[in-house]
Design an enzyme around this catalytic site. Sequence first.
Site, PDB file in Angstrom:
ATOM      1  N   ASP A   1      -9.307  -1.683 -55.743  1.00 17.96           N
ATOM      2  CA  ASP A   1      -9.093  -1.804 -54.290  1.00 17.96           C
ATOM      3  C   ASP A   1      -7.649  -1.461 -53.958  1.00 17.96           C
ATOM      4  O   ASP A   1      -7.003  -2.164 -53.182  1.00 17.96           O
ATOM      5  CB  ASP A   1      -9.443  -3.217 -53.817  1.00 17.96           C
ATOM      6  CG  ASP A   1      -9.380  -3.320 -52.301  1.00 17.96           C
ATOM      7  OD1 ASP A   1      -9.668  -2.305 -51.628  1.00 17.96           O
ATOM      8  OD2 ASP A   1      -9.027  -4.404 -51.796  1.00 17.96           O
TER       9      ASP A   1
ATOM     10  N   LYS B   1      -0.196 -18.403 -49.970  1.00 20.51           N
ATOM     11  CA  LYS B   1      -1.397 -17.856 -49.333  1.00 20.51           C
ATOM     12  C   LYS B   1      -2.318 -19.038 -49.070  1.00 20.51           C
ATOM     13  O   LYS B   1      -2.739 -19.714 -50.012  1.00 20.51           O
ATOM     14  CB  LYS B   1      -2.038 -16.861 -50.305  1.00 20.51           C
ATOM     15  CG  LYS B   1      -3.043 -15.954 -49.700  1.00 20.51           C
ATOM     16  CD  LYS B   1      -3.299 -14.808 -50.662  1.00 20.51           C
ATOM     17  CE  LYS B   1      -4.281 -13.822 -50.081  1.00 20.51           C
ATOM     18  NZ  LYS B   1      -4.428 -12.634 -50.907  1.00 20.51           N
TER      19      LYS B   1
ATOM     20  N   VAL C   1      -0.570 -15.796 -44.916  1.00 22.59           N
ATOM     21  CA  VAL C   1       0.450 -15.770 -45.962  1.00 22.59           C
ATOM     22  C   VAL C   1       1.795 -16.155 -45.345  1.00 22.59           C
ATOM     23  O   VAL C   1       2.204 -15.579 -44.335  1.00 22.59           O
ATOM     24  CB  VAL C   1       0.551 -14.367 -46.606  1.00 22.59           C
ATOM     25  CG1 VAL C   1       1.530 -14.394 -47.771  1.00 22.59           C
ATOM     26  CG2 VAL C   1      -0.811 -13.900 -47.096  1.00 22.59           C
TER      27      VAL C   1
ATOM     28  N   ALA D   1      -7.199 -15.557 -45.008  1.00 21.82           N
ATOM     29  CA  ALA D   1      -5.997 -16.273 -45.430  1.00 21.82           C
ATOM     30  C   ALA D   1      -4.812 -15.936 -44.556  1.00 21.82           C
ATOM     31  O   ALA D   1      -4.755 -14.871 -43.940  1.00 21.82           O
ATOM     32  CB  ALA D   1      -5.675 -15.889 -46.873  1.00 21.82           C
TER      33      ALA D   1
END
Length: 439
Positions: A147, A52, A37, A35
């Site tokens: 994460d 995004k 952004v 992606a």
Amino acid sequence: MEPPLQQQPPPPSPRAATILGKYQLIRLLGRGSFAKVYQARSLVDGATVAVKIIDKSKTVNAGMEPRIIREIDAMRRLHHHPNILKIHEVMATKTKIHLIVEYAAGGELFARISRRGRLSESTARRYFQQLVSALRFCHRNGVAHRDLKPQNLLLDGDGNLKVSDFGLSALPEQLKNGLLHTACGTPAYTAPEILRRSGGYDGSKADAWSCGLILFVFVAGYFPFDDTNIPAMCKKISRRDYQFPEWISKPVRFVIHKLLDPNPETRMSLESLFGNAWFKKSLNPETAEGNTFGWDSAFHGKCGCYEGMSGSSGVSAFDIISMSSGLDLTRLFETTLDGGCRREKRFSSSARVEAVEEKVKEVGGVLGFKVEVGKSNGAIALVKGKVTLVFELFQIVPDELLLVALKVVEGALEFEEHHWGYWKDGLEDVVLSWHNQES
Ligand code: AMP
């Protein structure tokens, strides 16, 4: 208290790109593997947002669409906490997914640390309180982040922490580990029990470990387990082998030591931090309170067990089947695809993951499709000429219930509609029930 962070963007040029007639792109903020952004301005109300843009073809090739669905699902459910990045809108075209999210004007917190060096203990505590409050909120709502890493900690214009990217919060282990090693180049922010890959683990405890590591970096200004050799680093992590610089106070050392406990059973929990004297100092009531049950009532309960924290299911497979239309998260991406009916079929299954995958490959093979993506990516692509079918599998209740989607993602015109009949016959043995039979 640090001065507020305000990065006033230059006005967009008249030729700046507009997406879907609603947002004018201002500048590129960053890019990940799938992606880009951008900072953007809403043409409706002038609000500044972050957009995004995810290239669907790349995500489909890499089996990433389930990841995105999970990211959106996790973010949507958690957007009521002040320290969690809000998701405003999701828009899909045939080739791209646009996520419109809250703009974090202060950028990455760790970029500030690398520019200006370590944080003072009181500044570190404030960010740490916000981080822990956000995570406690997630855990109470059945989602672990899993994460946490520097790129996920952003700051808004007032200098408040925003936790972003729940993209890996619900991924199968295989994919998660693969991504951590390739995307970050280091497993350094990952709890030891995840690195050991020794079966299930409690996501909230893994997050607590990452918080300990983040607090260390806040106050020390460097990483505790630095080693260019990854196995050596893993060894250090599992032995709690690090040195505190002399300027770190005793109470902070205590908290870090307790959080970096390699044994998840004895590790300090984030809940219990709220009783710790150092942590509680100057705790803002809003941060202390958090928002215990804030998510959209439409999601509450339906997705509570959706690959969330281990052992927190509480909903039987049959409950899920009876409400399965509410689990159709994939509809988020089908705004331009005929409502998704003719080009997608979904079914639930109580068979093993491997059995379903084998069956899909077998039926695909009979119909002349070639398998292009391996199962470790969580999705399988089947290709025949211009037609690409993607097969996605979601563990709704681990080892009990799967939700499976079979989608035509490319070559819809060439796809032979009567093939659905063959798929249905061929998959009969592993199907519990189909969920869009009418089409
Ligand atoms: P991601 O693909 O989400 O890791 O984003 C790539 C980079 O873009 C991040 O590391 C940030 O520097 C930046 N970024 C992502 N989301 C935002 C946001 N909402 N506001 C400001 N910057 C962002």
